[in-house]
Design an enzyme around this catalytic site. Structure first.
Site, PDB file in Angstrom:
ATOM      1  N   ASP A 194     -37.082 -26.017 -42.281  1.00 58.07           N
ATOM      2  CA  ASP A 194     -37.869 -24.600 -42.130  1.00 58.07           C
ATOM      3  C   ASP A 194     -37.697 -24.244 -40.927  1.00 58.07           C
ATOM      4  OD1 ASP A 194     -38.783 -22.260 -43.084  1.00 58.07           O
ATOM      5  OD2 ASP A 194     -39.700 -23.215 -45.095  1.00 58.07           O
ATOM      6  N   HIS A 221     -34.727 -23.292 -39.521  1.00 59.58           N
ATOM      7  CA  HIS A 221     -34.431 -22.012 -39.916  1.00 59.58           C
ATOM      8  C   HIS A 221     -34.676 -20.935 -38.824  1.00 59.58           C
ATOM      9  CE1 HIS A 221     -35.007 -22.541 -44.636  1.00 59.58           C
ATOM     10  NE2 HIS A 221     -34.236 -23.338 -43.835  1.00 59.58           N
TER      11      HIS A 221
END
Ligand SMILES: *[C@@H]1O[C@H](CO)[C@@H](O)[C@H](O)[C@H]1NC(C)=O
Ligand SMILES: *[C@@H]1O[C@H](CO)[C@@H](O)[C@H](O)[C@H]1NC(C)=O
Length: 401
Positions: A230, A253
């Site tokens: 993430d 991310h």
């Protein structure tokens, strides 16, 4: 006369020496080794109570600083622990060994499943050392809603290390891997220094943010290497005065401000500087993500000196469209991107996607040079309700209005 002054002098000297000695004794670090409290460190035996007892004694030390040592060459198996303050002294937790979480999610039965090791209301805390934390999170990933969207799937997996209301916090040198969810979270804290950390989890592990900051101010994050499934670093709804410098991010991310204002939360995000970041094969680079229902403002954000390698959305602002008009990008806001170069793996390398109701104003693009990671392909920038100015080279061409 002369003799008298000499003797006064030596008297002063002698008492100064005694004084120094006393101060040294009074201020001496008191050290608490978890081995003295019964920790075994064989990787199987439950060492939870040894850590809890060492914490209680260290935290209740009346003067100076206390140090809890976690000796090297051993692996300590810990169930969820709440290290609660306030403490009477400052506390250093010196981690030289490896600290592991239970593999089985059932070990959290009867505990809050969103936490593993939590420090609460501890001022002047330092966690440092060449050791590491291993969340052994794959048992949690397997039952996550993201990987297994079935009725009864799990949304709240533990954050490995969580600091709540800890002012004057330093977290330095230690490593983290395979957290069930977020690796390091800081909430409700100020004067926080996160330095020289290594965080790693597989790129497909769900919601494994590297570092998450919320309701905190005066935070620095520097010289760290973060790869996860993430955000490398995510910034929540109420934060200010954040300096992020020299970060290696990927996979993951990217560095994300938001999601802001989810469920109508008040948003106040200001004075965020992100400098000198390399992104490798991340889904996003520098991202700001807001929900329209949020109230409040986002202002004074700088992303500077960024290097992208095959990043899907190097520069992106996404605002979710919504009918309500409460959202406020902020009247004095400015968001600047400067000195960014490298490659984008998708066509839209600069995506400033703001809503009609709440346009993005005062955006700056300055010295941006992005190329496609696909040989011969062209890049574009895309703007919706995005206003501001471009300076220097901007490639692909700026679409700011
Ligand atoms: C999670 O799933 C993977 C793939 O099916 C499997 O290899 C692994 O052993 C599982 N982990 C746990 C702790 O159940
Ligand atoms: C902008 O956001 C809207 C709403 O989320 C989305 O439908 C659209 O595809 C986005 N545009 C770009 C260029 O990403």
């Amino acid at each position: 006369m002369q003799g008298f002054s000499i003797s006064v002098c030596s008297l002063v000297l002698v008492s100064a020496l005694i004084l120094t000695n006393e101060i040294e004794i009074g201020a001496a670090d008191k050290t608490f080794s978890v081995l003295d409290y019964g920790a075994i460190g064989d990787g199987f035996t439950d060492d939870t109570s040894a850590f809890e007892k060492a914490w209680t004694d260290a935290c209740n030390t009346e003067e100076g600083a206390s140090t809890i040592t976690v000796p090297e060459g051993k692996t300590y198996n810990l169930n969820p622990i709440n290290f609660a303050g306030p403490c009477k002294s400052s506390v250093n937790l010196e981690v030289s060994g490896t600290i592991i979480a239970p593999k089985d999610p059932n070990a959290w039965n009867g505990h809050d499943s969103s936490k593993w090791l939590t420090f609460e209301s501890v001022d002047e805390l330092t966690v440092s050392g060449q050791g590491s934390f291993d969340g052994q999170g794959d048992g949690w990933w397997n039952i996550s809603c993201k990987l297994n969207p079935e009725p009864g799937c799990n949304k709240r997996a533990p954050t490995m290390l969580r600091f709540e209301s800890c002012n004057e916090l330093t977290l330095q040198d230690v490593g983290f891997k395979n957290s069930p969810q977020t690796h390091v979270a800081v909430a409700g804290s100020s004067d926080v220094h996160l330095k020289s950390l290594t965080i790693s989890a597989p790129d497909l592990s769900p919601n494994t943010d590297g570092i998450h900051l919320q309701e905190s101010s005066d935070v620095s994050v520097q010289d760290s290497k973060i790869g996860s499934g993430d955000d490398c670093i995510s910034i929540g709804d109420r934060v200010s005065d954040i300096r992020i410098t020299n970060i290696d991010c990927g996979p993951g991310h990217g560095i994300s401000i938001g999601s802001l204002g989810k469920s109508g939360n008040e948003v106040d995000v200001k004075n965020i500087e992100v400098r000198k970041v390399t992104f490798h094969k991340t889904t996003n680079g520098a991202r700001i993500k807001t929900w329209q229902v949020g109230r409040g403002q986002v202002s004074h954000i700088l992303f500077s000196n960024l290097e992208f390698t095959e990043v899907e959305n190097p520069i992106i602002i996404d605002q979710y469209y919504c009918e309500t008009r409460y959202g406020n990008w902020g009247s004095n806001n400015d968001v600047k991107y400067q000195e960014a170069f490298g490659t984008s793996s998708t066509e839209v390398a600069i995506n400033l996607n703001c809503s009609h109701n709440v346009p993005c104003t005062n955006i700056g693009l300055d010295d941006i040079e992005l190329d496609s990671a696909v040989e011969g392909a062209e890049l574009i920038s895309s703007c919706n309700n995005a206003f501001g100015t471009a300076e220097g080279t901007v490639q692909p061409n700026s679409c700011l209005q």
